[in-house]
Structure formats: C-alpha cells, structure tokens
Scaffold this motif. Structure first.
Motif, PDB file in Angstrom:
ATOM      1  N   GLU A  52       0.833  -1.198   0.000  1.00  0.00           N
ATOM      2  CA  GLU A  52       0.000   0.000   0.000  1.00  0.00           C
ATOM      3  C   GLU A  52       0.865   1.244   0.000  1.00  0.00           C
ATOM      4  N   ALA A  53       0.370   2.289  -0.638  1.00  0.00           N
ATOM      5  CA  ALA A  53       1.068   3.578  -0.589  1.00  0.00           C
ATOM      6  C   ALA A  53       1.046   4.072   0.852  1.00  0.00           C
ATOM      7  N   PRO A  54       2.201   4.447   1.413  1.00  0.00           N
ATOM      8  CA  PRO A  54       2.241   4.843   2.826  1.00  0.00           C
ATOM      9  C   PRO A  54       1.736   6.265   3.058  1.00  0.00           C
ATOM     10  N   ASN A  55       1.369   6.528   4.302  1.00  0.00           N
ATOM     11  CA  ASN A  55       1.033   7.890   4.696  1.00  0.00           C
ATOM     12  C   ASN A  55       2.330   8.672   4.893  1.00  0.00           C
ATOM     13  N   ALA A  56       2.263   9.962   4.714  1.00  0.00           N
ATOM     14  CA  ALA A  56       3.410  10.833   4.940  1.00  0.00           C
ATOM     15  C   ALA A  56       3.078  11.784   6.084  1.00  0.00           C
ATOM     16  N   VAL A  57       4.092  12.167   6.852  1.00  0.00           N
ATOM     17  CA  VAL A  57       3.905  13.091   7.965  1.00  0.00           C
ATOM     18  C   VAL A  57       4.660  14.376   7.658  1.00  0.00           C
ATOM     19  N   VAL A  58       3.976  15.488   7.823  1.00  0.00           N
ATOM     20  CA  VAL A  58       4.606  16.804   7.688  1.00  0.00           C
ATOM     21  C   VAL A  58       4.311  17.596   8.955  1.00  0.00           C
ATOM     22  N   HIS A  79      -0.052   9.506   0.261  1.00  0.00           N
ATOM     23  CA  HIS A  79       0.768   9.594  -0.942  1.00  0.00           C
ATOM     24  C   HIS A  79       0.306   8.503  -1.890  1.00  0.00           C
ATOM     25  N   ASP A  80       0.453   8.725  -3.164  1.00  0.00           N
ATOM     26  CA  ASP A  80       0.160   7.695  -4.157  1.00  0.00           C
ATOM     27  C   ASP A  80       1.466   7.215  -4.761  1.00  0.00           C
ATOM     28  N   ILE A  81       1.441   5.998  -5.268  1.00  0.00           N
ATOM     29  CA  ILE A  81       2.590   5.439  -5.975  1.00  0.00           C
ATOM     30  C   ILE A  81       2.584   6.045  -7.380  1.00  0.00           C
ATOM     31  N   PHE A  82       3.681   6.667  -7.791  1.00  0.00           N
ATOM     32  CA  PHE A  82       3.810   7.378  -9.070  1.00  0.00           C
ATOM     33  C   PHE A  82       2.765   8.485  -9.201  1.00  0.00           C
ATOM     34  N   GLY A  83       2.218   8.967  -8.097  1.00  0.00           N
ATOM     35  CA  GLY A  83       1.242  10.038  -8.122  1.00  0.00           C
ATOM     36  C   GLY A  83      -0.129   9.639  -8.635  1.00  0.00           C
ATOM     37  N   ASN A 133      -6.437   9.797 -14.188  1.00  0.00           N
ATOM     38  CA  ASN A 133      -5.329   8.884 -14.470  1.00  0.00           C
ATOM     39  C   ASN A 133      -4.919   8.933 -15.931  1.00  0.00           C
ATOM     40  N   LEU A 134      -5.872   9.090 -16.843  1.00  0.00           N
ATOM     41  CA  LEU A 134      -5.508   9.211 -18.260  1.00  0.00           C
ATOM     42  C   LEU A 134      -4.668  10.452 -18.483  1.00  0.00           C
ATOM     43  N   GLN A 168      -5.397   1.694  -8.852  1.00  0.00           N
ATOM     44  CA  GLN A 168      -6.021   2.857  -8.229  1.00  0.00           C
ATOM     45  C   GLN A 168      -7.374   2.369  -7.739  1.00  0.00           C
ATOM     46  N   VAL A 169      -7.665   2.538  -6.450  1.00  0.00           N
ATOM     47  CA  VAL A 169      -8.903   2.050  -5.861  1.00  0.00           C
ATOM     48  C   VAL A 169      -9.858   3.226  -5.699  1.00  0.00           C
TER      49      VAL A 169
END
Length: 136
Positions: A40-46, A62-66, A97-98, A83-84
C-alpha cells in the motif's frame, strides 16, 4: 452559520477519507485472497507551523507514481498497479489517471495499470477492473 458550514465540510471530508480507506482495505484483502503480495502507498507526515502556535504533525496520503494506491505482485510474479475508487467516482478517477499517464515517460506497459471500482448493490459487493489504455 459559516462555522457550522465549515464544520460540516470537514466532517464530509473525514467521511469520504474513511470510505476510501475501507474500500482500499477491501481491495487489498481481495487481491491477497487471489494470492498476490500487496504493497500500500504509505502515509506521509509533515509538520505544520503556524504563527503563535506549537508545530504539530499532520498526516496525508501519498500515491505510488502520483496515481496509484496499491502495488500487487501476482502469484506468477507479474506486477500490477491499482487505483482504488468507488463506482460513483470511477469516471473522475479514470479521467485524472488518463491525464497523468498521457506522457511517454510512465514506467510500465499498459496492462500493468488498472482501476478497481468498488460497487455495492444491496448485500452484494464487487470490484470492477478497468484497465489501460482507456481504463474501460
């Protein structure tokens, strides 16, 4: 009045985020039941700093490759990006996505990318898989 409206908007965002997390967990379990190893794409902390306040942490997705939520390696070793989304948001997700993947520089072949659209009718639950090139 304005404060109530803003509080309602925040609550709606939280509910939408919670629904997205639940659907993503369902997708992960479904892929794992098929024998895939899922990342799974991980969460990011700021850290948010505001004048006159202590810095506080904030997490966001965050998404993988955005563009993708899950990376799955199938039993045969084939990698696939997913992408879910929910069925109601599938059209908007497909267009986004396109647009993101329109460039020639995206890594991977068209068959490696898919959208999993979650649909629930009564007690029946299902994912519809939409694949590239047009995510149909």
């Amino acid at each position: 009045m304005i404060a109530e409206l803003k509080a309602e908007q925040r609550a709606n965002r939280r509910r939408a985020h919670a629904l997205g997390r639940r659907v993503q967990k369902l997708a992960r379990r479904a892929l794992e039941a098929l024998g895939a190893v899922v990342f799974e794409a991980p969460n990011a902390v700021v850290w948010i700093r505001r004048p006159g306040q202590e810095p506080r942490p904030m997490t966001y997705r965050h998404d993988i490759f955005g563009a993708f939520d899950l990376l799955a390696a199938g039993p045969g070793g084939a990698l696939r990006l997913y992408q879910v989304t929910t069925w109601g948001s599938a059209s908007r997700t497909r267009r986004m996505n396109l647009r993101r993947l329109a460039g020639d520089g995206f890594p991977g072949r068209p068959e490696t990318c898919a959208i999993l659209a979650y649909h629930r009718a009564g007690r029946a639950r299902a994912f519809r898989v939409m694949t590239r090139p047009g995510f149909e």
